[in-house]
Write a protein that holds these residues in place. Structure first.
Motif, PDB file in Angstrom:
ATOM      1  N   LEU A 256      57.704  -5.285 -66.268  1.00 19.31           N
ATOM      2  CA  LEU A 256      57.190  -3.335 -65.829  1.00 19.31           C
ATOM      3  C   LEU A 256      55.759  -3.525 -64.626  1.00 19.31           C
ATOM      4  N   TRP A 257      56.584  -1.897 -63.716  1.00 22.26           N
ATOM      5  CA  TRP A 257      56.141  -1.704 -62.810  1.00 22.26           C
ATOM      6  C   TRP A 257      55.236  -0.529 -62.878  1.00 22.26           C
ATOM      7  N   ILE A 291      50.309   8.259 -70.353  1.00 24.92           N
ATOM      8  CA  ILE A 291      49.115   8.021 -69.782  1.00 24.92           C
ATOM      9  C   ILE A 291      49.319   8.986 -68.484  1.00 24.92           C
ATOM     10  N   PHE A 292      50.188   8.972 -67.778  1.00 21.03           N
ATOM     11  CA  PHE A 292      49.980   9.675 -65.872  1.00 21.03           C
ATOM     12  C   PHE A 292      49.598  11.307 -66.829  1.00 21.03           C
ATOM     13  N   ARG A 293      50.639  12.187 -67.655  1.00 22.32           N
ATOM     14  CA  ARG A 293      50.512  13.362 -68.456  1.00 22.32           C
ATOM     15  C   ARG A 293      48.485  13.421 -68.911  1.00 22.32           C
ATOM     16  N   ASP A 294      47.714  12.734 -69.254  1.00 21.99           N
ATOM     17  CA  ASP A 294      46.829  12.677 -70.189  1.00 21.99           C
ATOM     18  C   ASP A 294      45.626  12.395 -69.014  1.00 21.99           C
ATOM     19  N   TYR A 295      45.953  11.516 -68.430  1.00 19.81           N
ATOM     20  CA  TYR A 295      44.495  10.644 -67.902  1.00 19.81           C
ATOM     21  C   TYR A 295      45.157  10.812 -66.133  1.00 19.81           C
ATOM     22  N   GLY A 296      45.765  11.102 -66.213  1.00 16.93           N
ATOM     23  CA  GLY A 296      45.909  11.866 -64.410  1.00 16.93           C
ATOM     24  C   GLY A 296      44.916  12.027 -63.318  1.00 16.93           C
ATOM     25  N   TYR A 297      44.715  12.857 -61.935  1.00 11.78           N
ATOM     26  CA  TYR A 297      44.037  13.142 -61.953  1.00 11.78           C
ATOM     27  C   TYR A 297      44.643  14.917 -61.027  1.00 11.78           C
ATOM     28  N   ARG A 298      44.679  16.160 -62.011  1.00 13.46           N
ATOM     29  CA  ARG A 298      44.795  17.226 -61.652  1.00 13.46           C
ATOM     30  C   ARG A 298      44.150  17.888 -60.797  1.00 13.46           C
ATOM     31  N   LYS A 299      42.840  18.181 -59.689  1.00 10.73           N
ATOM     32  CA  LYS A 299      41.882  18.778 -59.961  1.00 10.73           C
ATOM     33  C   LYS A 299      42.523  18.978 -57.833  1.00 10.73           C
ATOM     34  N   LEU A 310      45.934   4.100 -61.535  1.00 10.99           N
ATOM     35  CA  LEU A 310      45.654   2.704 -61.491  1.00 10.99           C
ATOM     36  C   LEU A 310      44.913   2.173 -60.146  1.00 10.99           C
ATOM     37  N   ALA A 311      44.476   2.490 -59.229  1.00  7.42           N
ATOM     38  CA  ALA A 311      43.907   1.934 -58.379  1.00  7.42           C
ATOM     39  C   ALA A 311      42.108   2.159 -58.794  1.00  7.42           C
ATOM     40  N   GLU A 312      42.138   3.361 -59.470  1.00 11.67           N
ATOM     41  CA  GLU A 312      41.143   3.041 -60.158  1.00 11.67           C
ATOM     42  C   GLU A 312      40.742   2.278 -61.738  1.00 11.67           C
ATOM     43  N   GLU A 316      45.044  -4.531 -65.490  1.00 13.06           N
ATOM     44  CA  GLU A 316      44.900  -4.907 -66.885  1.00 13.06           C
ATOM     45  C   GLU A 316      44.013  -3.845 -67.248  1.00 13.06           C
ATOM     46  N   LYS A 317      43.000  -2.568 -67.025  1.00  7.38           N
ATOM     47  CA  LYS A 317      43.159  -1.353 -67.837  1.00  7.38           C
ATOM     48  C   LYS A 317      44.362  -0.419 -68.478  1.00  7.38           C
ATOM     49  N   PHE A 318      45.457  -0.611 -67.436  1.00  4.13           N
ATOM     50  CA  PHE A 318      46.440   0.215 -67.927  1.00  4.13           C
ATOM     51  C   PHE A 318      46.828  -0.366 -68.510  1.00  4.13           C
ATOM     52  N   ARG A 319      47.499  -1.184 -68.553  1.00  2.26           N
ATOM     53  CA  ARG A 319      48.200  -2.533 -70.123  1.00  2.26           C
ATOM     54  C   ARG A 319      47.760  -2.189 -70.916  1.00  2.26           C
ATOM     55  N   GLN A 320      46.001  -2.520 -70.913  1.00  2.00           N
ATOM     56  CA  GLN A 320      45.535  -1.864 -72.621  1.00  2.00           C
ATOM     57  C   GLN A 320      45.602  -0.466 -72.519  1.00  2.00           C
ATOM     58  N   VAL A 321      44.941   0.397 -72.108  1.00  2.00           N
ATOM     59  CA  VAL A 321      45.534   1.499 -72.878  1.00  2.00           C
ATOM     60  C   VAL A 321      47.613   2.412 -73.112  1.00  2.00           C
ATOM     61  N   LEU A 322      47.682   1.127 -72.486  1.00  2.00           N
ATOM     62  CA  LEU A 322      49.192   1.801 -72.648  1.00  2.00           C
ATOM     63  C   LEU A 322      49.342   1.172 -74.229  1.00  2.00           C
TER      64      LEU A 322
END
Length: 567
Positions: A256-257, A291-299, A310-312, A316-322
């Motif tokens: 997974l990438w 994750i993209f829908r709920d945590y992605g930056y919409r402003k 992902l840059a923020e 590791e955190k992305f995997r954990q939240v998933l």
């Protein structure tokens, strides 16, 4: 809680730089759903997919003048429709006029293919739509789909009827949605594939495309899935990619990438280090999209791609939240893909598992027509084939060819202008739509690319390139033609009073058989005009051939060479 693939995943609560800490980013899971810009406002008013019924019932009957702006330049994208550039508008006006001023009364339309292998009835329907409604246009894009021009709003319902009669669609081909998938064009037939991704692609698209749970994302969401050892879907530049690997204990599945994308702030995707079993792929895909829908930056739309999140967060955190918030369980660790083997564009004649052949052909920078598509269907049928597929490299393949009829097929395709033995530059040149139809472009691309290829075939006929040197030509900074990952990438722009290309050198992906993917090097102060383009490419190619060391590739040479050698 463990979610089933059919349920909605919802959370419990390079050069890409994330927004500053403490600022509202418009993340639904953090800041709530209050719209922070006009795009978010019109998306919150109704499901953008609802515009389809208005197109059928109202706009196709009353004409383009009846379409309000939020539908015309907003929601229409959810059905794969964009206004195209009005002819005759000078490129100097590209950045000065708004969408309404730049737009013609005709549309570009994209058809979702999702990497599927098209039967000949589907090919003929695509071809005849081009003939009947699109002034015989039908380009193969680098997203593996068909793109028409000159579409009138009055004809859209009939086009949809024809497409849907053969299982095709324009639903979510554009817009802030899961856009058309890239998938290995030789899935299920290649003799050397690791895993057949066809069931995975089909399951995800059937479950989620057109579902309102994912029809309002922060921006576009691009997917790539392959099981072929050539890594043929440019997985490093997609929001999510599933790449075929073999786990030493669990067998064949996917690596997974996440978080890849180019445009003006390029970032290559990163591995999460997990192994995805085929039976878990739908759920994992939906989790990442969630994750993209709920945590992605919409402003800010300039920060609204998954790569910024992902840059923020980091992988590791992305995997954990998933795992914690969307899957409810841990995923096993998994291996990385092996180094790419074979040619990712699949040009030429190749063996299938069943003893038949597939043959890859190179249209010039993806330019086809409805008439040519109909001709391809006839030639494929005569060669014993019932299927064709498109590639992420603006190429097309004829599958299931009778070995005794390969030569006949190749000769017939040559008469259509499609070759299975292209020159290195015809094989490795890509171009976006350009100013001919695109409202964002500053320069012409397709015709320039064709002219440049012809010049280079003559000028460099005396040289023997170890591998083709990729030449990617883009009409604006948005990198639809992947300029940062080409050997020679050209970004069209207005430079003072003239139009020229900024040059990027030495980019490439793992599918280029590099040790690792990397972005191109910008040559400071170098601008190349359209008239000078053949001269420049010839000059830098000969400079490489004269000064490279051993088996050094063009990309390796371009990154170590002195700037004078690159000019």
């Amino acid at each position: 809680m463990n979610q089933s693939p059919a349920s909605t995943p919802t959370p419990a609560a390079s050069r890409v730089r994330p927004p500053r800490e403490g600022q509202s980013k418009g993340q639904w899971a953090v800041d709530g759903k209050k719209p922070l810009n006009h795009n978010e406002e019109f998306k919150s008013e109704e499901d953008p997919l609802a515009v389809r019924q208005r197109i059928v019932d109202v706009y196709s009957q009353q004409g383009i003048g009846s379409v309000p702006d939020d539908d015309l330049h907003g929601r229409f994208r959810w059905l794969g429709i964009y206004t195209q550039r009005k002819p005759g508008i000078d490129a100097r006006q590209t950045s000065k006029l708004d969408a309404g001023q730049l737009s013609d009364d005709y549309f570009m339309m994209r058809v979702r293919i999702d990497g599927q292998q098209l039967n000949l009835e589907q090919v003929r329907v695509l071809g005849q739509i081009g003939v009947d409604f699109a002034r015989d246009t039908a380009d193969v894009s680098d997203r593996q789909n068909i793109q028409y021009h000159w579409i009138a709003i009055e004809d859209v319902p009939e086009i949809w009827r024809r497409l849907e009669s053969v299982g095709l669609s324009t639903t979510e081909a554009c817009g802030d949605t899961p856009r058309g998938f890239l998938a290995s064009p030789v899935a299920g037939i290649a003799a050397d594939e690791v895993i057949d991704p066809t069931p995975t692609v089909k399951a995800i698209t059937e479950r989620w495309i057109g579902d309102p749970d994912f029809s309002n994302l922060p921006r576009k969401f691009k997917t790539a899935i392959t099981g072929h050892p050539s890594l043929d879907v440019v997985h490093e530049i997609n929001d999510i990619s599933l790449v075929g690997v073999v786990h030493p204990e669990l067998g064949a599945g996917y690596d997974l990438w996440v978080g890849g994308g180019l445009s003006t702030t390029p970032r290559l995707a990163e591995r999460l280090g997990v192994f995805v079993r085929p039976e878990d792929a739908v759920e994992v895909w939906a989790g990442v999209c969630g994750i993209f829908r709920d945590y992605g930056y919409r402003k800010l739309r300039t920060k609204a791609r998954l790569k910024f999140l992902l840059a923020e967060w980091g992988p590791e955190k992305f995997r954990q939240v998933l795992q914690d918030e969307y899957l409810g369980r841990e995923l096993p660790d998994g291996p990385a893909p092996a180094r790419a083997a074979g040619n990712a564009d699949h040009i030429g004649v190749h063996d299938q598992k069943d003893g038949r052949k597939y043959v890859g052909f190179a249209p010039t920078v993806g330019r086809l027509s409805g008439t040519i598509l109909n001709g391809i269907a006839d030639l494929a049928e005569a060669a014993g084939s019932g299927r064709i597929s498109f590639t992420p490299h603006q190429k097309l393949l004829v599958l299931d060819v009778d070995p005794a009829k390969v030569d006949e097929l190749v000769a017939g395709m040559e008469e259509l202008g499609l070759t299975a033995t292209p020159s290195p530059f015809r094989r490795a040149t890509m171009a976006c739509t350009g100013i001919e139809y695109c409202k964002l472009a500053f320069v012409e691309t397709k015709g320039l690319a064709k002219q440049t290829i012809g010049e280079l075939e003559q000028r460099l006929s005396d040289v023997n390139l170890p591998t083709p040197i990729s030449l990617n030509i883009n009409g604006c900074p948005n990198s639809c033609a992947r300029i940062q990952i080409a050997d020679i990438g050209l970004k069209g722009q207005l430079a003072g009073d003239e139009f020229a290309f900024q040059v990027h050198l030495g980019g490439g992906l793992a599918s280029d058989q590099r040790e690792e993917a990397g972005l191109g090097r910008t040559v400071r102060g170098l601008k190349v005009t359209a008239a000078d383009l053949p001269d420049y490419v010839e000059r830098v190619t000969r400079s490489y051939l004269d000064t490279h060391e051993g088996d050094e590739t063009f990309a390796e040479w371009a990154h170590r060479a002195e700037e004078d050698a690159l000019r």
